[in-house]
Design an enzyme around this catalytic site. Structure first.
Site, PDB file in Angstrom:
ATOM      1  N   CYS A  71      19.875  49.967  94.907  1.00  0.00           N
ATOM      2  CA  CYS A  71      18.604  50.542  95.326  1.00  0.00           C
ATOM      3  C   CYS A  71      17.617  50.579  94.159  1.00  0.00           C
ATOM      4  CB  CYS A  71      18.817  51.906  95.980  1.00  0.00           C
ATOM      5  SG  CYS A  71      17.397  52.471  96.940  1.00  0.00           S
ATOM      6  N   HIS A 121      22.926  50.551 100.273  1.00  0.00           N
ATOM      7  CA  HIS A 121      23.789  51.502  99.562  1.00  0.00           C
ATOM      8  C   HIS A 121      25.252  51.301  99.940  1.00  0.00           C
ATOM      9  CE1 HIS A 121      20.919  54.234  97.554  1.00  0.00           C
ATOM     10  NE2 HIS A 121      20.091  53.850  98.518  1.00  0.00           N
ATOM     11  N   GLU A 180      27.722  52.484  98.454  1.00  0.00           N
ATOM     12  CA  GLU A 180      28.467  53.702  98.118  1.00  0.00           C
ATOM     13  C   GLU A 180      28.336  54.793  99.173  1.00  0.00           C
ATOM     14  OE1 GLU A 180      24.376  54.795  96.524  1.00  0.00           O
ATOM     15  OE2 GLU A 180      25.489  53.021  97.176  1.00  0.00           O
TER      16      GLU A 180
END
Length: 202
Positions: A58, A148, A150
């Protein structure tokens, strides 16, 4: 693993003293050119010169592109947020990390800015319907993603809830976007694939 808080002024290590680095997201904007951000961009250039494995997410994705000569700005049409379909491009088929992705997969997203122009030599490996630069490779050891990997579904829903007033003001249907949140196993595997490929788990 060591975490460096660059926003608070914590010093970055010499790139020769670490095995690799993950450059994370941030609520800040690359285009603000904050002093800590520009210092980190300089560190990225030094790390790239050494061939250090780098993975940007990001803000980190945008900062990598900015550091290497690309252009970052607001995504035309406004923010992307929610679980979106991502298309892996033919350029990624032989990639040692992104090549494990299917042709289409889902990923969690939340961003207003994006990479608008690529740095010289960067290759696009995946895109969404609105953002053509979701996954980039910069040479043999550096990757970055606008989405993202994660995040899990719970975190994605929390972001949508937090941004719901902005989304309404912008004309988005936050309830539909919230209801469309799904698991993103392939996106999550990308991080593990990068770690394994560069033997960062040893």
């Amino acid at each position: 693993m060591r975490e460096i808080d660059v926003v608070s002024g914590e010093a970055l290590p010499d790139p020769g003293e670490v095995a690799g680095a993950f450059i994370t997201g941030s609520a800040c904007m690359v285009t603000d050119r904050a002093a800590w951000s520009e210092r980190t961009a300089g560190w990225i250039r030094s790390a790239m010169d050494r061939g250090l494995p780098l993975f940007g997410v990001c803000y980190g994705h945008q900062l990598l592109a900015h550091a290497l000569g690309g252009r970052v700005g607001y995504l035309p049409g406004g923010r992307e947020i929610g679980t979106l379909p991502i298309e892996r491009l033919a350029e990624a088929v032989d990639d040692p990390v992104a090549g494990a992705l299917p042709d289409r997969f889902h990923a969690h997203t939340t961003h207003e800015q994006s990479v608008l122009e690529l740095p010289a030599g960067a290759r696009v490996l995946a895109r969404s319907a609105r953002d053509p630069h979701h996954l980039l490779r910069y040479g043999p050891n550096a990757l970055s993603v606008q989405f993202h990997p994660e995040f899990n579904a719970e975190i994605m829903r929390a972001y949508i809830h937090r941004k719901r007033h902005d989304m309404r003001r912008e004309g988005s249907d936050e309830r539909q976007i919230y209801a469309s949140v799904n698991p993103t196993p392939y996106a999550r595997r990308l991080l593990r694939g990068f770690v394994r490929h560069h033997a960062l788990d040893r």
